[in-house]
Design a protein around this motif. Structure first.
Motif, PDB file in Angstrom:
ATOM      1  N   THR A 101     -23.228  -2.070   2.852  1.00 20.49           N
ATOM      2  CA  THR A 101     -22.933  -0.825   3.556  1.00 20.49           C
ATOM      3  C   THR A 101     -21.986   0.020   2.695  1.00 20.49           C
ATOM      4  OG1 THR A 101     -21.070  -1.840   4.698  1.00 20.49           O
ATOM      5  CG2 THR A 101     -23.205  -1.852   5.849  1.00 20.49           C
ATOM      6  N   MET A 102     -21.910   1.295   3.008  1.00 25.60           N
ATOM      7  CA  MET A 102     -21.076   2.198   2.219  1.00 25.60           C
ATOM      8  C   MET A 102     -19.855   2.611   3.034  1.00 25.60           C
ATOM      9  SD  MET A 102     -22.843   2.380  -0.512  1.00 25.60           S
ATOM     10  CE  MET A 102     -21.935   3.630  -1.426  1.00 25.60           C
ATOM     11  N   SER A 103     -18.745   2.780   2.352  1.00 26.79           N
ATOM     12  CA  SER A 103     -17.551   3.309   3.003  1.00 26.79           C
ATOM     13  C   SER A 103     -17.179   4.615   2.344  1.00 26.79           C
ATOM     14  CB  SER A 103     -16.383   2.334   2.875  1.00 26.79           C
ATOM     15  OG  SER A 103     -16.596   1.218   3.710  1.00 26.79           O
ATOM     16  N   VAL A 104     -16.688   5.539   3.135  1.00 17.94           N
ATOM     17  CA  VAL A 104     -16.177   6.779   2.579  1.00 17.94           C
ATOM     18  C   VAL A 104     -14.906   7.141   3.347  1.00 17.94           C
ATOM     19  CG1 VAL A 104     -17.974   8.015   3.857  1.00 17.94           C
ATOM     20  CG2 VAL A 104     -16.688   9.224   2.126  1.00 17.94           C
ATOM     21  N   LYS A 105     -13.864   7.466   2.611  1.00 19.02           N
ATOM     22  CA  LYS A 105     -12.545   7.671   3.211  1.00 19.02           C
ATOM     23  C   LYS A 105     -11.873   8.880   2.603  1.00 19.02           C
ATOM     24  CE  LYS A 105     -11.732   2.821   3.916  1.00 19.02           C
ATOM     25  NZ  LYS A 105     -10.922   1.654   3.653  1.00 19.02           N
ATOM     26  N   THR A 106     -10.928   9.426   3.322  1.00 22.00           N
ATOM     27  CA  THR A 106     -10.113  10.494   2.748  1.00 22.00           C
ATOM     28  C   THR A 106      -8.742   9.929   2.413  1.00 22.00           C
ATOM     29  OG1 THR A 106      -9.593  11.159   5.005  1.00 22.00           O
ATOM     30  CG2 THR A 106     -11.289  12.415   3.883  1.00 22.00           C
ATOM     31  N   LEU A 107      -8.228  10.293   1.247  1.00 20.75           N
ATOM     32  CA  LEU A 107      -6.941   9.770   0.769  1.00 20.75           C
ATOM     33  C   LEU A 107      -6.034  10.920   0.350  1.00 20.75           C
ATOM     34  CD1 LEU A 107      -7.961   6.842  -1.620  1.00 20.75           C
ATOM     35  CD2 LEU A 107      -7.013   6.617   0.678  1.00 20.75           C
ATOM     36  N   ASN A 108      -4.853  10.925   0.899  1.00 15.01           N
ATOM     37  CA  ASN A 108      -3.819  11.860   0.476  1.00 15.01           C
ATOM     38  C   ASN A 108      -3.025  11.166  -0.629  1.00 15.01           C
ATOM     39  OD1 ASN A 108      -1.613  13.530   0.221  1.00 15.01           O
ATOM     40  ND2 ASN A 108      -0.791  13.129   2.286  1.00 15.01           N
ATOM     41  N   ILE A 109      -3.231  11.628  -1.870  1.00 13.73           N
ATOM     42  CA  ILE A 109      -2.590  10.956  -3.009  1.00 13.73           C
ATOM     43  C   ILE A 109      -1.385  11.792  -3.426  1.00 13.73           C
ATOM     44  CG2 ILE A 109      -2.921  10.107  -5.360  1.00 13.73           C
ATOM     45  CD1 ILE A 109      -5.954  10.084  -4.747  1.00 13.73           C
ATOM     46  N   SER A 110      -0.222  11.454  -2.857  1.00 10.84           N
ATOM     47  CA  SER A 110       0.924  12.299  -3.190  1.00 10.84           C
ATOM     48  C   SER A 110       1.547  11.887  -4.517  1.00 10.84           C
ATOM     49  CB  SER A 110       1.950  12.303  -2.056  1.00 10.84           C
ATOM     50  OG  SER A 110       2.308  10.996  -1.754  1.00 10.84           O
ATOM     51  N   SER A 111       1.357  10.619  -4.906  1.00 13.58           N
ATOM     52  CA  SER A 111       1.792  10.197  -6.242  1.00 13.58           C
ATOM     53  C   SER A 111       0.925   9.010  -6.645  1.00 13.58           C
ATOM     54  CB  SER A 111       3.262   9.795  -6.233  1.00 13.58           C
ATOM     55  OG  SER A 111       3.392   8.514  -5.647  1.00 13.58           O
TER      56      SER A 111
END
Ligand SMILES: *[C@@H]1O[C@H](CO)[C@@H](O)[C@H](O)[C@H]1NC(C)=O
Ligand SMILES: *[C@@H]1O[C@H](CO)[C@@H](O)[C@H](O)[C@H]1NC(C)=O
Ligand SMILES: *[C@@H]1O[C@H](CO)[C@@H](O)[C@H](O)[C@H]1NC(C)=O
Length: 230
Positions: A101-111
């Motif tokens: 199965t596939m996963s897709v996520k949103t990531l806030n990369i502050s550092s």
């Protein structure tokens, strides 16, 4: 008649290729081209970005394709509203789980060490990821609301593995460090003005016409070779 038969097979093959649903990491994928305004072959990591920006409702639809360095790796694409590198990037991550199965996520990369899954500084909808078994690449699809005006900074990356749902560190080879650029939303990827709407529907019609033409040719050559052989 062998040559006619070969020609008819060639045309049938060409026709099948125009219908082929498989995606690839280049800008030549027929299916994606027909549904996005433009595609840009990105400058590193053999990745591509198909996109359409609708200026009227400020909606950016993207399809990002890249190949992770291993089958259990990840690919990611994001917008950096404040800077040009990874720190600050609002990213969309896609990877394949061990069960396929596939996963897709949103990531806030502050550092580099602070990746938080959840809301980004803009709304993201219709996100999904697809594994392309032909070449092992992954395509992330998403629609981003209010991505920014004119030229925006975008960043993309691939990495070897995922641990507990988080991407493990990517390589720091030159092509990993060069995977950033600016995307001109006022350029050819734009829709929503009457002129570009017209040209895009004309393009779609042309593509369909080429498909039908090749189908007809294939049928004619098929008929010829059938008659010739019987
Ligand atoms: C923006 O407009 C386009 C074209 O009418 C439409 O396809 C798209 O769904 C709209 N996006 C949003 C978020 O309303
Ligand atoms: C992203 O993370 C930074 C640092 O933790 C935070 O200041 C910012 O508000 C976050 N952005 C969003 C949209 O949550
Ligand atoms: C993009 O184009 C629109 C309409 O042509 C214009 O109003 C806007 O200022 C442009 N934005 C940038 C950043 O160039």
């Amino acid at each position: 008649m062998a040559s006619l038969l070969q020609i008819s097979q060639l045309f049938s093959l060409l026709f099948l290729l125009t219908l082929s649903p498989s995606l690839s990491s280049t800008c030549t994928s027929p299916k994606l081209i027909s549904s996005y305004q433009t595609c840009t072959q990105l400058s590193s990591l053999s990745s591509s970005l198909h996109f359409t920006y609708n200026r009227l409702n400020k909606s950016l639809s993207i399809a990002f394709t890249a190949t992770p360095p291993s089958p259990s790796g990840w690919v990611a694409w994001g917008i950096n509203p404040t800077s040009t590198g990874m720190a600050g990037t609002q990213a969309i991550l896609g990877y394949r789980n061990s069960d396929g199965t596939m996963s897709v996520k949103t990531l806030n990369i502050s550092s580099y060490s602070d990746l938080v899954e959840g809301k980004l500084s803009f709304d993201v909808s219709d996100k999904r990821a697809v594994f392309n078994s032909g070449d092992g690449s992954i395509t992330i699809f998403a629609t981003v609301q209010n991505p920014g005006d004119g030229k925006i900074n975008h960043v993309w990356q691939v990495g070897p593995s995922v641990s507990k749902g988080f991407p493990d560190k990517h390589d720091f080879k030159p092509e990993n460090l060069a995977s950033k650029g600016s995307l001109d939303l006022n350029g050819s990827g734009q829709s929503g003005s009457s002129s570009s709407d017209t040209s895009s529907s004309n393009d779609a019609t042309k593509k369909r016409n080429v498909g039908s033409f090749i189908l007809v040719l294939g049928l004619v050559f098929g008929l010829f070779s059938y008659l010739g052989c019987s």
